[in-house]
Enzyme design. Structure first.
Site, PDB file in Angstrom:
ATOM      1  N   GLN A  97      53.146 118.542 -38.614  1.00  0.00           N
ATOM      2  CA  GLN A  97      52.182 118.151 -37.577  1.00  0.00           C
ATOM      3  C   GLN A  97      51.353 119.365 -37.170  1.00  0.00           C
ATOM      4  OE1 GLN A  97      54.373 115.388 -34.541  1.00  0.00           O
ATOM      5  NE2 GLN A  97      55.884 116.627 -35.594  1.00  0.00           N
ATOM      6  N   ASP A 100      48.108 124.837 -38.149  1.00  0.00           N
ATOM      7  CA  ASP A 100      47.869 126.283 -38.268  1.00  0.00           C
ATOM      8  C   ASP A 100      47.884 126.828 -39.695  1.00  0.00           C
ATOM      9  OD1 ASP A 100      50.663 126.437 -38.860  1.00  0.00           O
ATOM     10  OD2 ASP A 100      51.162 126.789 -36.751  1.00  0.00           O
ATOM     11  N   HIS A 115      48.264 116.156 -39.179  1.00  0.00           N
ATOM     12  CA  HIS A 115      47.263 116.270 -38.105  1.00  0.00           C
ATOM     13  C   HIS A 115      46.075 117.126 -38.510  1.00  0.00           C
ATOM     14  CE1 HIS A 115      50.516 115.158 -34.870  1.00  0.00           C
ATOM     15  NE2 HIS A 115      50.155 114.141 -35.614  1.00  0.00           N
ATOM     16  N   CYS A 146      25.762 120.328 -36.805  1.00  0.00           N
ATOM     17  CA  CYS A 146      25.830 120.109 -38.250  1.00  0.00           C
ATOM     18  C   CYS A 146      24.505 120.499 -38.917  1.00  0.00           C
ATOM     19  CB  CYS A 146      26.122 118.635 -38.522  1.00  0.00           C
ATOM     20  SG  CYS A 146      26.108 118.217 -40.268  1.00  0.00           S
ATOM     21  N   GLY A 186      61.779 121.486 -35.037  1.00  0.00           N
ATOM     22  CA  GLY A 186      60.836 122.027 -34.053  1.00  0.00           C
ATOM     23  C   GLY A 186      59.769 121.068 -33.589  1.00  0.00           C
ATOM     24  N   THR A 187      60.122 119.806 -33.494  1.00  0.00           N
ATOM     25  CA  THR A 187      59.161 118.836 -32.937  1.00  0.00           C
ATOM     26  C   THR A 187      59.829 118.024 -31.830  1.00  0.00           C
ATOM     27  OG1 THR A 187      57.808 116.856 -33.385  1.00  0.00           O
ATOM     28  CG2 THR A 187      59.593 117.301 -34.932  1.00  0.00           C
ATOM     29  N   SER A 188      59.063 117.777 -30.754  1.00  0.00           N
ATOM     30  CA  SER A 188      59.628 117.051 -29.617  1.00  0.00           C
ATOM     31  C   SER A 188      59.821 115.571 -29.938  1.00  0.00           C
ATOM     32  CB  SER A 188      58.722 117.212 -28.393  1.00  0.00           C
ATOM     33  OG  SER A 188      57.432 116.752 -28.701  1.00  0.00           O
ATOM     34  N   LEU A 213      65.131 123.572 -30.626  1.00  0.00           N
ATOM     35  CA  LEU A 213      65.615 124.410 -29.534  1.00  0.00           C
ATOM     36  C   LEU A 213      66.280 123.557 -28.454  1.00  0.00           C
ATOM     37  CD1 LEU A 213      65.678 127.297 -28.455  1.00  0.00           C
ATOM     38  CD2 LEU A 213      63.406 126.935 -27.508  1.00  0.00           C
ATOM     39  N   ALA A 231      64.508 127.676 -34.695  1.00  0.00           N
ATOM     40  CA  ALA A 231      64.345 127.380 -36.122  1.00  0.00           C
ATOM     41  C   ALA A 231      64.443 128.655 -36.956  1.00  0.00           C
ATOM     42  CB  ALA A 231      62.997 126.696 -36.352  1.00  0.00           C
TER      43      ALA A 231
HETATM   44  P1  OAD Z   1      55.784 119.913 -29.040  1.00  0.00           P
HETATM   45  O1  OAD Z   1      55.219 121.048 -28.276  1.00  0.00           O
HETATM   46  O2  OAD Z   1      55.696 118.565 -28.460  1.00  0.00           O
HETATM   47  O3  OAD Z   1      57.327 120.177 -29.341  1.00  0.00           O
HETATM   48  C1  OAD Z   1      57.783 121.404 -29.833  1.00  0.00           C
HETATM   49  C2  OAD Z   1      59.300 121.360 -29.897  1.00  0.00           C
HETATM   50  O4  OAD Z   1      59.743 122.584 -30.453  1.00  0.00           O
HETATM   51  C3  OAD Z   1      59.984 121.229 -28.551  1.00  0.00           C
HETATM   52  O5  OAD Z   1      60.949 120.161 -28.619  1.00  0.00           O
HETATM   53  C4  OAD Z   1      60.686 122.570 -28.325  1.00  0.00           C
HETATM   54  O6  OAD Z   1      61.943 122.425 -27.707  1.00  0.00           O
HETATM   55  C5  OAD Z   1      60.876 123.036 -29.745  1.00  0.00           C
HETATM   56  N1  OAD Z   1      60.905 124.508 -29.943  1.00  0.00           N
HETATM   57  C6  OAD Z   1      60.273 125.470 -29.252  1.00  0.00           C
HETATM   58  N2  OAD Z   1      60.519 126.677 -29.781  1.00  0.00           N
HETATM   59  C7  OAD Z   1      61.328 126.470 -30.853  1.00  0.00           C
HETATM   60  C8  OAD Z   1      61.934 127.310 -31.839  1.00  0.00           C
HETATM   61  N3  OAD Z   1      61.754 128.630 -31.829  1.00  0.00           N
HETATM   62  N4  OAD Z   1      62.700 126.718 -32.769  1.00  0.00           N
HETATM   63  C9  OAD Z   1      62.905 125.374 -32.791  1.00  0.00           C
HETATM   64  N5  OAD Z   1      62.369 124.548 -31.905  1.00  0.00           N
HETATM   65  C10 OAD Z   1      61.586 125.072 -30.952  1.00  0.00           C
HETATM   66  O7  OAD Z   1      55.125 119.993 -30.496  1.00  0.00           O
HETATM   67  P2  OAD Z   1      55.018 118.840 -31.614  1.00  0.00           P
HETATM   68  O8  OAD Z   1      56.218 117.983 -31.601  1.00  0.00           O
HETATM   69  O9  OAD Z   1      54.653 119.528 -32.860  1.00  0.00           O
HETATM   70  O10 OAD Z   1      48.821 117.382 -32.012  1.00  0.00           O
HETATM   71  O11 OAD Z   1      53.792 118.026 -31.070  1.00  0.00           O
HETATM   72  C11 OAD Z   1      53.239 116.986 -31.839  1.00  0.00           C
HETATM   73  C12 OAD Z   1      51.741 116.962 -31.708  1.00  0.00           C
HETATM   74  O12 OAD Z   1      51.387 116.874 -30.334  1.00  0.00           O
HETATM   75  C13 OAD Z   1      51.053 118.223 -32.191  1.00  0.00           C
HETATM   76  O13 OAD Z   1      50.812 118.204 -33.581  1.00  0.00           O
HETATM   77  C14 OAD Z   1      49.789 118.264 -31.412  1.00  0.00           C
HETATM   78  C15 OAD Z   1      50.294 117.784 -30.081  1.00  0.00           C
HETATM   79  O14 OAD Z   1      49.404 117.214 -29.240  1.00  0.00           O
HETATM   80  C16 OAD Z   1      47.568 117.862 -32.232  1.00  0.00           C
HETATM   81  O15 OAD Z   1      47.140 118.844 -31.739  1.00  0.00           O
HETATM   82  C17 OAD Z   1      46.742 117.066 -33.150  1.00  0.00           C
END
Ligand code: OAD
Length: 241
Positions: A97, A100, A115, A146, A186-188, A213, A231
């Protein structure tokens, strides 16, 4: 506890912002998350391309600036090494997702950018024929126009209120249909469709693992195992690469 990757034929890894945290990239949610400081409706919604595109660039342009110096971390490198060390009969698909590009920078090859990518700029006008271009200009002062149609340009990412483009959507579904090992790292797990991928993996009988985390809230029963920690520390410990 180690995960013996050699036992699996179709490995699917889903990553989110937590994987890039150790590279100095902010996560979106949680205490210091981007959406705590920036209102998602003002800075992250597709409708702003029509009435205030500068806000989109103000936020996502900063990420472009950070990426001029940010480097992949050990979590990215561990996933790249996993893919590089597979047997020919094993397949590895990394669905991210993150926008970067740090997985590719670390050497991951089969990456689906669900994304999109912040590293490219494209025209917001769906009828314009301008192809997405590599662009590291942050454009934080003004939304660029553009050169082909005069419309507004946008970062090549999926904004709130938008669908996932057909190709990454189809590629993800295809990988999930056949997977026997699924890891979410590492995704919520609150943004769909990625948040539903574990259920597809569970449905086809894959081993399903959550690495994060923080514990998942509420607990998603489709995950069989949960490893809590950073991670960049957990991944090298879980896999011997
Ligand atoms: P989130 O910010 O929602 O979640 C990040 C997760 O990573 C959280 O559950 C943290 O606890 C965890 N975390 C933080 N540091 C960590 C580490 N060092 N190791 C492991 N886990 C860690 O991010 P996403 O789930 O990626 O969309 O969010 C999904 C989408 O929402 C993103 O792609 C973005 C956002 O709005 C766009 O920008 C298009």
């Amino acid at each position: 506890m180690k995960i013996d990757i050699s036992r699996y034929k179709q490995i699917v890894v889903l990553t989110g912002a937590g994987v890039s945290a150790a590279s100095g990239i902010r996560t979106y949610r949680g205490k210091d998350g981007v959406w705590q400081e920036y209102d998602v409706q003002v800075y992250g919604h597709v409708d702003r391309l029509e009435d205030n595109p500068k806000k989109i660039w103000q936020l996502f342009g900063q990420l472009r600036d950070q990426l001029k110096t940010a480097k992949p971390n050990i979590a990215h490198y561990t996933l790249a090494a996993l893919e590089q060390n597979l047997r020919p009969d094993q397949q590895f698909t990394l669905i991210t997702q993150n926008v970067d590009g740090l997985h590719q920078q670390a050497g991951s090859a089969n990456v689906i950018e669900l994304h999109g990518t912040i590293r490219k700029t494209r025209c917001a006008n769906p009828d314009c024929d301008l192809a997405p271009v590599d662009d590291d200009n942050a454009h934080t002062e003004e939304a660029p126009r553009c050169p082909s149609c005069g419309g507004v340009l946008r970062p090549d990412i999926v904004l709130f209120g938008e669908q996932i483009p057909a190709l990454p959507s189809w590629q993800s579904k295809k990988a999930l249909r056949e997977c026997d090992l699924f890891l979410s790292i590492g995704t919520s797990g609150v943004v769909s469709p990625a948040s539903n991928f574990v259920r597809s993996a569970q449905y086809v009988g894959a081993r399903t693992i959550y690495v994060n985390l923080d514990p998942m809230l509420p607990r998603n029963p489709a995950f069989q195992e949960e490893y809590l920690g950073r991670a960049e520390e957990l991944l090298p410990a879980l896999f011997s690469v």
